[in-house]
Design a protein around this motif. Structure first.
Motif, PDB file in Angstrom:
ATOM      1  N   LEU A  50     109.110 -25.802  42.957  1.00 46.66           N
ATOM      2  CA  LEU A  50     108.271 -26.082  44.123  1.00 46.66           C
ATOM      3  C   LEU A  50     108.089 -24.826  44.963  1.00 46.66           C
ATOM      4  CD1 LEU A  50     109.814 -29.514  45.190  1.00 46.66           C
ATOM      5  CD2 LEU A  50     107.471 -29.176  44.383  1.00 46.66           C
ATOM      6  N   ARG A  51     109.173 -24.114  45.204  1.00 48.11           N
ATOM      7  CA  ARG A  51     109.092 -22.885  46.016  1.00 48.11           C
ATOM      8  C   ARG A  51     108.193 -21.848  45.343  1.00 48.11           C
ATOM      9  NH1 ARG A  51     114.906 -23.786  46.443  1.00 48.11           N
ATOM     10  NH2 ARG A  51     115.372 -24.658  48.508  1.00 48.11           N
ATOM     11  N   ALA A  52     108.327 -21.731  44.009  1.00 50.57           N
ATOM     12  CA  ALA A  52     107.537 -20.728  43.292  1.00 50.57           C
ATOM     13  C   ALA A  52     106.057 -21.095  43.257  1.00 50.57           C
ATOM     14  CB  ALA A  52     108.077 -20.569  41.876  1.00 50.57           C
ATOM     15  N   GLU A  53     105.761 -22.344  42.966  1.00 46.60           N
ATOM     16  CA  GLU A  53     104.363 -22.739  42.806  1.00 46.60           C
ATOM     17  C   GLU A  53     103.604 -22.736  44.120  1.00 46.60           C
ATOM     18  OE1 GLU A  53     101.577 -26.336  41.003  1.00 46.60           O
ATOM     19  OE2 GLU A  53     103.733 -26.306  40.609  1.00 46.60           O
ATOM     20  N   PHE A  54     104.269 -23.147  45.199  1.00 43.16           N
ATOM     21  CA  PHE A  54     103.579 -23.293  46.480  1.00 43.16           C
ATOM     22  C   PHE A  54     104.049 -22.254  47.498  1.00 43.16           C
ATOM     23  CE2 PHE A  54     103.818 -27.665  44.640  1.00 43.16           C
ATOM     24  CZ  PHE A  54     102.463 -27.816  44.366  1.00 43.16           C
ATOM     25  N   HIS A  55     104.405 -21.081  47.017  1.00 47.27           N
ATOM     26  CA  HIS A  55     104.981 -20.055  47.897  1.00 47.27           C
ATOM     27  C   HIS A  55     104.010 -19.615  48.981  1.00 47.27           C
ATOM     28  CE1 HIS A  55     102.659 -16.633  46.190  1.00 47.27           C
ATOM     29  NE2 HIS A  55     102.676 -17.374  45.105  1.00 47.27           N
ATOM     30  N   ASP A  56     102.707 -19.773  48.728  1.00 45.77           N
ATOM     31  CA  ASP A  56     101.715 -19.330  49.704  1.00 45.77           C
ATOM     32  C   ASP A  56     101.091 -20.492  50.469  1.00 45.77           C
ATOM     33  OD1 ASP A  56     100.466 -20.399  47.500  1.00 45.77           O
ATOM     34  OD2 ASP A  56      98.852 -18.905  47.430  1.00 45.77           O
ATOM     35  N   ARG A  57     101.734 -21.645  50.418  1.00 45.14           N
ATOM     36  CA  ARG A  57     101.232 -22.835  51.105  1.00 45.14           C
ATOM     37  C   ARG A  57     102.207 -23.247  52.205  1.00 45.14           C
ATOM     38  NH1 ARG A  57      97.869 -25.560  47.411  1.00 45.14           N
ATOM     39  NH2 ARG A  57      97.112 -26.737  49.212  1.00 45.14           N
ATOM     40  N   PRO A  58     101.780 -24.069  53.152  1.00 46.73           N
ATOM     41  CA  PRO A  58     102.668 -24.499  54.244  1.00 46.73           C
ATOM     42  C   PRO A  58     103.682 -25.555  53.762  1.00 46.73           C
ATOM     43  CG  PRO A  58     100.515 -25.525  54.508  1.00 46.73           C
ATOM     44  CD  PRO A  58     100.388 -24.549  53.355  1.00 46.73           C
ATOM     45  N   LEU A  59     104.634 -25.100  52.959  1.00 43.16           N
ATOM     46  CA  LEU A  59     105.644 -25.979  52.369  1.00 43.16           C
ATOM     47  C   LEU A  59     107.029 -25.405  52.616  1.00 43.16           C
ATOM     48  CD1 LEU A  59     106.533 -28.360  50.479  1.00 43.16           C
ATOM     49  CD2 LEU A  59     106.358 -26.724  48.591  1.00 43.16           C
ATOM     50  N   THR A  60     107.915 -26.247  53.120  1.00 41.83           N
ATOM     51  CA  THR A  60     109.338 -25.943  53.234  1.00 41.83           C
ATOM     52  C   THR A  60     110.086 -26.840  52.269  1.00 41.83           C
ATOM     53  OG1 THR A  60     109.125 -25.385  55.578  1.00 41.83           O
ATOM     54  CG2 THR A  60     111.340 -25.897  54.773  1.00 41.83           C
ATOM     55  N   VAL A  61     110.965 -26.275  51.452  1.00 37.82           N
ATOM     56  CA  VAL A  61     111.728 -27.052  50.474  1.00 37.82           C
ATOM     57  C   VAL A  61     113.196 -27.062  50.892  1.00 37.82           C
ATOM     58  CG1 VAL A  61     112.415 -27.295  48.052  1.00 37.82           C
ATOM     59  CG2 VAL A  61     110.119 -26.440  48.629  1.00 37.82           C
ATOM     60  N   ILE A  62     113.751 -28.260  51.014  1.00 34.90           N
ATOM     61  CA  ILE A  62     115.167 -28.438  51.317  1.00 34.90           C
ATOM     62  C   ILE A  62     115.824 -29.063  50.103  1.00 34.90           C
ATOM     63  CG2 ILE A  62     116.861 -29.565  52.803  1.00 34.90           C
ATOM     64  CD1 ILE A  62     114.744 -29.588  55.013  1.00 34.90           C
ATOM     65  N   GLU A  63     116.781 -28.367  49.533  1.00 34.51           N
ATOM     66  CA  GLU A  63     117.470 -28.869  48.344  1.00 34.51           C
ATOM     67  C   GLU A  63     118.665 -29.716  48.774  1.00 34.51           C
ATOM     68  OE1 GLU A  63     120.062 -27.121  44.633  1.00 34.51           O
ATOM     69  OE2 GLU A  63     118.417 -25.885  45.445  1.00 34.51           O
ATOM     70  N   GLY A  64     118.694 -30.969  48.323  1.00 35.27           N
ATOM     71  CA  GLY A  64     119.811 -31.833  48.666  1.00 35.27           C
ATOM     72  C   GLY A  64     119.446 -33.294  48.545  1.00 35.27           C
ATOM     73  N   ASP A  65     120.416 -34.142  48.824  1.00 34.47           N
ATOM     74  CA  ASP A  65     120.281 -35.593  48.739  1.00 34.47           C
ATOM     75  C   ASP A  65     119.915 -36.124  50.124  1.00 34.47           C
ATOM     76  OD1 ASP A  65     120.528 -38.316  48.425  1.00 34.47           O
ATOM     77  OD2 ASP A  65     122.623 -38.272  47.757  1.00 34.47           O
ATOM     78  N   PHE A  66     118.753 -36.742  50.239  1.00 30.83           N
ATOM     79  CA  PHE A  66     118.307 -37.239  51.537  1.00 30.83           C
ATOM     80  C   PHE A  66     119.342 -38.163  52.176  1.00 30.83           C
ATOM     81  CE2 PHE A  66     116.203 -40.472  54.155  1.00 30.83           C
ATOM     82  CZ  PHE A  66     115.579 -39.662  55.097  1.00 30.83           C
ATOM     83  N   ASP A  67     120.026 -38.959  51.364  1.00 32.10           N
ATOM     84  CA  ASP A  67     121.006 -39.902  51.900  1.00 32.10           C
ATOM     85  C   ASP A  67     122.152 -39.211  52.630  1.00 32.10           C
ATOM     86  OD1 ASP A  67     119.843 -42.335  51.235  1.00 32.10           O
ATOM     87  OD2 ASP A  67     120.788 -42.430  49.256  1.00 32.10           O
ATOM     88  N   THR A  68     122.437 -37.965  52.274  1.00 34.34           N
ATOM     89  CA  THR A  68     123.630 -37.307  52.819  1.00 34.34           C
ATOM     90  C   THR A  68     123.345 -35.969  53.507  1.00 34.34           C
ATOM     91  OG1 THR A  68     124.077 -36.281  50.656  1.00 34.34           O
ATOM     92  CG2 THR A  68     125.138 -38.394  51.111  1.00 34.34           C
ATOM     93  N   LEU A  69     122.085 -35.554  53.583  1.00 34.70           N
ATOM     94  CA  LEU A  69     121.776 -34.295  54.262  1.00 34.70           C
ATOM     95  C   LEU A  69     122.225 -34.378  55.719  1.00 34.70           C
ATOM     96  CD1 LEU A  69     118.220 -33.282  53.012  1.00 34.70           C
ATOM     97  CD2 LEU A  69     120.321 -31.978  52.742  1.00 34.70           C
ATOM     98  N   PRO A  70     123.038 -33.430  56.173  1.00 33.71           N
ATOM     99  CA  PRO A  70     123.641 -33.577  57.497  1.00 33.71           C
ATOM    100  C   PRO A  70     122.738 -33.193  58.662  1.00 33.71           C
ATOM    101  CG  PRO A  70     124.460 -31.582  56.433  1.00 33.71           C
ATOM    102  CD  PRO A  70     123.575 -32.277  55.436  1.00 33.71           C
ATOM    103  N   ASP A  71     121.856 -32.228  58.480  1.00 34.53           N
ATOM    104  CA  ASP A  71     121.169 -31.647  59.641  1.00 34.53           C
ATOM    105  C   ASP A  71     119.660 -31.823  59.611  1.00 34.53           C
ATOM    106  OD1 ASP A  71     123.619 -30.692  60.662  1.00 34.53           O
ATOM    107  OD2 ASP A  71     123.515 -28.952  59.322  1.00 34.53           O
ATOM    108  N   LEU A  72     119.157 -32.771  58.858  1.00 33.89           N
ATOM    109  CA  LEU A  72     117.718 -32.967  58.777  1.00 33.89           C
ATOM    110  C   LEU A  72     117.215 -33.549  60.090  1.00 33.89           C
ATOM    111  CD1 LEU A  72     115.285 -32.767  56.857  1.00 33.89           C
ATOM    112  CD2 LEU A  72     115.734 -35.130  56.193  1.00 33.89           C
ATOM    113  N   SER A  73     116.189 -32.932  60.639  1.00 32.36           N
ATOM    114  CA  SER A  73     115.615 -33.418  61.885  1.00 32.36           C
ATOM    115  C   SER A  73     114.112 -33.178  61.850  1.00 32.36           C
ATOM    116  CB  SER A  73     116.244 -32.708  63.090  1.00 32.36           C
ATOM    117  OG  SER A  73     115.983 -31.311  63.039  1.00 32.36           O
ATOM    118  N   GLY A  74     113.418 -33.819  62.753  1.00 33.05           N
ATOM    119  CA  GLY A  74     111.986 -33.597  62.787  1.00 33.05           C
ATOM    120  C   GLY A  74     111.283 -34.624  63.636  1.00 33.05           C
TER     121      GLY A  74
END
Length: 263
Positions: free
Chosen positions: A81-105
């Motif tokens: 994902l990072r390689a293909e969309f490196h020039d697009r407005p994309l942030t990639v967070i690697e991890g399990d959504f159920d246990t990600l500690p600091d996800l906010s938005g």
């Protein structure tokens, strides 16, 4: 399904990231138009995508002008994902959504394309609601490869093949057609205006393409290699016996709901 089994099965996809990307079809255009019509997807929208995988939905969200934050469990998928969309407005967070500690938005839209059933339903939906701005949207959809209401010769023959090999086939999770369960869970997590749409579309594939598609399913991937290979050979032979190209009546089941303005 317990948490360990759920995570283990999710990790199976990353073991063949190239095969998943090349073999899984995308989602019908109607799934994205549904979001646009509701005002949930628009240029500049802040979108959280959970379980981005090989980026089938990611690409469509970006093409429609969204700024996307993608959460992906698999390291290989995340790197692609990072390689293909490196020039697009994309942030990639690697991890399990159920246990990600600091996800906010303060997201306008959360998208779960063929991924919501892999999460802990009650806690994940409440967390999603907290990550959305008041009035923000959640969209979840799944594709079923073969419409139960429209049997075909291939589907009948395939069911016999699956019964013979007995893969773990039916996951012990709530599926896309369990409408009452999803509506109840969404309502309990402060979502309202819940709507569903069933999108029917055809898919024509060769025998080899069908075999590669089924090789990406978790229930098939977790089989031992000899059993998995035998099953895939039989799927391919079944399609060959019916002329080598098979048209399936696919169904994409979509759910769309809005976070309660007071939630």
């Amino acid at each position: 399904m317990n948490t360990d089994n759920r995570v283990r099965r999710r990790e199976l996809f990353n073991k063949d990231a190239d095969g998943y990307r090349s073999s899984r079809p995308g989602y019908p255009t109607r799934a994205y138009r549904l979001l646009e019509e509701a005002g949930a997807l628009r240029p500049g929208a802040k979108v959280l995508e959970i379980g981005a995988g090989s980026g089938q939905a990611t690409r469509e969200l970006l093409d429609r002008g969204a700024d996307v934050c993608a959460v992906e469990l698999g390291a290989d998928f995340a790197a692609r994902l990072r390689a293909e969309f490196h020039d697009r407005p994309l942030t990639v967070i690697e991890g399990d959504f159920d246990t990600l500690p600091d996800l906010s938005g303060d997201f306008d839209l959360v998208v779960c394309a063929s991924s919501l059933h892999w999460l802990d339903r009650s806690t994940a939906l409440r967390r999603i609601a907290c990550l959305l701005r008041p009035g923000g949207w959640i969209a979840a959809w799944w594709t079923v490869y073969g419409n139960p209401a429209r049997p075909t010769p291939f589907r009948s023959a395939l069911n016999a093949v699956l019964r013979h090999h007995r893969p773990a086939g039916v996951l012990d999770v709530v599926g896309p057609f369990d409408r009452d369960v999803w509506i109840e869970a969404l309502g309990a997590a402060s979502f309202e205006g819940i709507r569903t749409e069933v999108i029917q579309w055809p898919m024509t594939m060769s025998a080899q393409e069908l075999s590669r598609l089924y090789a990406t399913f978790a229930a098939v991937r977790e089989l031992s290699e000899p059993v998995r290979d035998a099953l895939l050979r039989d799927i391919e032979a079944t399609a060959e016996a019916l002329g080598g190209r098979v048209t399936e009546h696919c169904v994409t089941v979509a759910y769309l709901a809005r976070r309660n303005l007071l939630g």
